[in-house]
Design a protein around this motif. Structure first.
Motif, PDB file in Angstrom:
ATOM      1  N   UNK A 143     -13.031  30.097 -10.915  1.00 35.83           N
ATOM      2  CA  UNK A 143     -11.908  30.064 -10.132  1.00 35.83           C
ATOM      3  C   UNK A 143     -12.165  29.751  -8.949  1.00 35.83           C
ATOM      4  N   UNK A 144     -12.956  29.665  -8.333  1.00 39.10           N
ATOM      5  CA  UNK A 144     -13.420  29.409  -7.647  1.00 39.10           C
ATOM      6  C   UNK A 144     -13.934  28.330  -6.934  1.00 39.10           C
ATOM      7  N   UNK A 145     -14.341  27.697  -7.728  1.00 39.48           N
ATOM      8  CA  UNK A 145     -15.382  25.842  -8.112  1.00 39.48           C
ATOM      9  C   UNK A 145     -14.191  25.188  -8.354  1.00 39.48           C
ATOM     10  N   UNK A 146     -13.464  25.587  -8.959  1.00 35.37           N
ATOM     11  CA  UNK A 146     -12.311  24.611  -9.959  1.00 35.37           C
ATOM     12  C   UNK A 146     -10.908  24.791  -8.950  1.00 35.37           C
ATOM     13  N   UNK A 147      -9.946  25.997  -8.431  1.00 37.80           N
ATOM     14  CA  UNK A 147      -9.537  25.718  -7.708  1.00 37.80           C
ATOM     15  C   UNK A 147      -9.217  25.784  -6.309  1.00 37.80           C
ATOM     16  N   UNK A 148     -10.312  26.338  -5.834  1.00 36.07           N
ATOM     17  CA  UNK A 148     -10.500  27.194  -4.206  1.00 36.07           C
ATOM     18  C   UNK A 148     -11.202  25.492  -4.048  1.00 36.07           C
ATOM     19  N   UNK A 149     -12.348  25.164  -3.915  1.00 33.30           N
ATOM     20  CA  UNK A 149     -13.523  24.603  -3.618  1.00 33.30           C
ATOM     21  C   UNK A 149     -14.009  24.363  -4.855  1.00 33.30           C
ATOM     22  N   UNK A 150     -14.875  22.962  -5.100  1.00 31.50           N
ATOM     23  CA  UNK A 150     -15.093  22.415  -6.025  1.00 31.50           C
ATOM     24  C   UNK A 150     -16.387  21.749  -4.517  1.00 31.50           C
ATOM     25  N   UNK A 151     -17.629  22.397  -4.987  1.00 33.70           N
ATOM     26  CA  UNK A 151     -18.179  22.024  -4.505  1.00 33.70           C
ATOM     27  C   UNK A 151     -20.006  21.002  -5.082  1.00 33.70           C
ATOM     28  N   UNK A 152     -19.665  19.803  -3.573  1.00 33.63           N
ATOM     29  CA  UNK A 152     -20.164  18.448  -3.445  1.00 33.63           C
ATOM     30  C   UNK A 152     -21.503  18.318  -3.147  1.00 33.63           C
ATOM     31  N   UNK A 153     -22.538  17.592  -4.119  1.00 40.03           N
ATOM     32  CA  UNK A 153     -24.117  16.409  -3.413  1.00 40.03           C
ATOM     33  C   UNK A 153     -23.596  16.887  -1.857  1.00 40.03           C
ATOM     34  N   UNK A 154     -24.620  17.693  -1.105  1.00 42.94           N
ATOM     35  CA  UNK A 154     -24.689  17.064   0.204  1.00 42.94           C
ATOM     36  C   UNK A 154     -23.532  18.177   0.994  1.00 42.94           C
ATOM     37  N   UNK A 155     -23.002  19.359   0.698  1.00 47.62           N
ATOM     38  CA  UNK A 155     -22.128  20.243   0.882  1.00 47.62           C
ATOM     39  C   UNK A 155     -23.230  21.762   0.796  1.00 47.62           C
ATOM     40  N   UNK A 156     -22.755  22.231   2.055  1.00 46.41           N
ATOM     41  CA  UNK A 156     -23.905  23.698   2.410  1.00 46.41           C
ATOM     42  C   UNK A 156     -22.789  24.803   2.642  1.00 46.41           C
ATOM     43  N   UNK A 157     -22.717  25.514   0.940  1.00 49.47           N
ATOM     44  CA  UNK A 157     -22.122  26.326   0.831  1.00 49.47           C
ATOM     45  C   UNK A 157     -22.574  28.003   1.575  1.00 49.47           C
ATOM     46  N   UNK A 158     -21.762  29.045   2.122  1.00 50.32           N
ATOM     47  CA  UNK A 158     -22.308  30.460   1.657  1.00 50.32           C
ATOM     48  C   UNK A 158     -21.437  30.843   0.931  1.00 50.32           C
ATOM     49  N   UNK A 159     -22.743  31.845   0.119  1.00 53.58           N
ATOM     50  CA  UNK A 159     -22.360  32.660   0.022  1.00 53.58           C
ATOM     51  C   UNK A 159     -22.431  34.100  -0.429  1.00 53.58           C
ATOM     52  N   UNK A 160     -21.501  35.136  -0.025  1.00 58.09           N
ATOM     53  CA  UNK A 160     -21.793  36.373   0.154  1.00 58.09           C
ATOM     54  C   UNK A 160     -22.022  36.911  -2.032  1.00 58.09           C
ATOM     55  N   UNK A 161     -23.608  38.485  -1.172  1.00 56.09           N
ATOM     56  CA  UNK A 161     -23.570  38.749  -2.670  1.00 56.09           C
ATOM     57  C   UNK A 161     -24.082  38.457  -3.765  1.00 56.09           C
ATOM     58  N   UNK A 162     -24.840  37.474  -3.323  1.00 59.99           N
ATOM     59  CA  UNK A 162     -25.485  36.343  -4.013  1.00 59.99           C
ATOM     60  C   UNK A 162     -26.316  36.651  -4.967  1.00 59.99           C
ATOM     61  N   UNK A 163     -26.496  37.780  -4.825  1.00 53.07           N
ATOM     62  CA  UNK A 163     -27.372  38.763  -6.140  1.00 53.07           C
ATOM     63  C   UNK A 163     -26.183  39.495  -7.465  1.00 53.07           C
ATOM     64  N   UNK A 164     -24.881  39.308  -6.415  1.00 57.06           N
ATOM     65  CA  UNK A 164     -24.280  39.965  -7.927  1.00 57.06           C
ATOM     66  C   UNK A 164     -24.050  39.427  -8.817  1.00 57.06           C
ATOM     67  N   UNK A 165     -23.172  39.790 -10.007  1.00 58.71           N
ATOM     68  CA  UNK A 165     -22.988  38.907 -10.788  1.00 58.71           C
ATOM     69  C   UNK A 165     -21.763  38.045 -10.651  1.00 58.71           C
ATOM     70  N   UNK A 166     -20.858  37.796 -10.307  1.00 60.66           N
ATOM     71  CA  UNK A 166     -20.255  36.589  -9.254  1.00 60.66           C
ATOM     72  C   UNK A 166     -20.821  35.574  -8.452  1.00 60.66           C
ATOM     73  N   UNK A 167     -22.045  36.720  -7.428  1.00 59.42           N
ATOM     74  CA  UNK A 167     -21.968  36.035  -6.565  1.00 59.42           C
ATOM     75  C   UNK A 167     -23.667  34.642  -7.461  1.00 59.42           C
ATOM     76  N   UNK A 168     -24.276  35.396  -8.575  1.00 58.12           N
ATOM     77  CA  UNK A 168     -25.580  34.635  -9.496  1.00 58.12           C
ATOM     78  C   UNK A 168     -24.637  33.525  -9.678  1.00 58.12           C
TER      79      UNK A 168
END
Length: 191
Positions: A139-164
């Protein structure tokens, strides 16, 4: 008679009961699934506590759990896309994810159109643990924002299930990931 974990009121973990349940044969459009693995999510804790803002009060007794994997034991009238013996996984039934829960059970009747045949190479445990997290990441990647080559993305709780899942998917799409975690051990997991 199969057993299930159900609650008869909202509250602390002591409201959970492991009890016999009556399970009718699968109805039209349904399949009986014998669970081999269930996913456990914080939303299950919220359902138990009564922490969701519901449009209507829950009907007790209430089974907990939104996602599971298992084996189809029987199918009801009109079900043709799956058959007894198929390995399947599902998450949610209809409506909101906190409605019509009940995966914390040995067996359950499930709408067949909610079942996904488990592809080879995935264990039941992997499948049951990733459905809700995978849907959230999708849902996040396909409806909120689809990351592209060259983007820098901040992901909180990157070790969580969704974060991973978000971290791996975002890297796959070519973006650079900056992740936040709560400890050095979690940083190693997220790397």
């Amino acid at each position: 008679m199969p057993k299930a974990i159900r609650i008869h009121a909202n509250g602390t973990p002591d409201v959970m009961r492991f009890e016999d349940i009556e399970l009718a044969p699968p109805g039209p459009g349904q399949a009986r699934v014998r669970h081999t693995a269930i996913g456990i999510n914080y939303s299950d804790v919220n359902v138990r506590r009564g922490g969701f803002y519901l449009a209507r009060p829950p009907q007790f007794p209430l089974g907990l759990g939104n996602e599971a994997a298992g084996v189809v034991e029987a199918v009801g009238p009109g079900v043709t896309e799956i058959k007894a013996g198929d390995s399947v996984v599902y998450a949610g039934m209809r409506g909101e994810f906190y409605e019509d829960t009940g995966a914390y059970a040995e067996e359950r009747n499930v709408f067949a159109d909610r079942l996904i045949k488990l592809p080879p190479g995935f264990s039941d445990q992997q499948a049951a643990a990733m459905m809700v997290k995978g849907f959230t990441a999708s849902l996040i990647i396909n409806r909120i924002y689809q990351p592209r080559l060259g983007d820098t993305i901040l992901i909180h709780a990157a070790a969580s299930g969704v974060g991973l899942l978000l971290t791996q998917w975002t890297k796959y799409l070519g973006a650079t990931v900056i992740g936040t975690v709560g400890s050095r051990e979690k940083a190693k997991i997220a790397d």
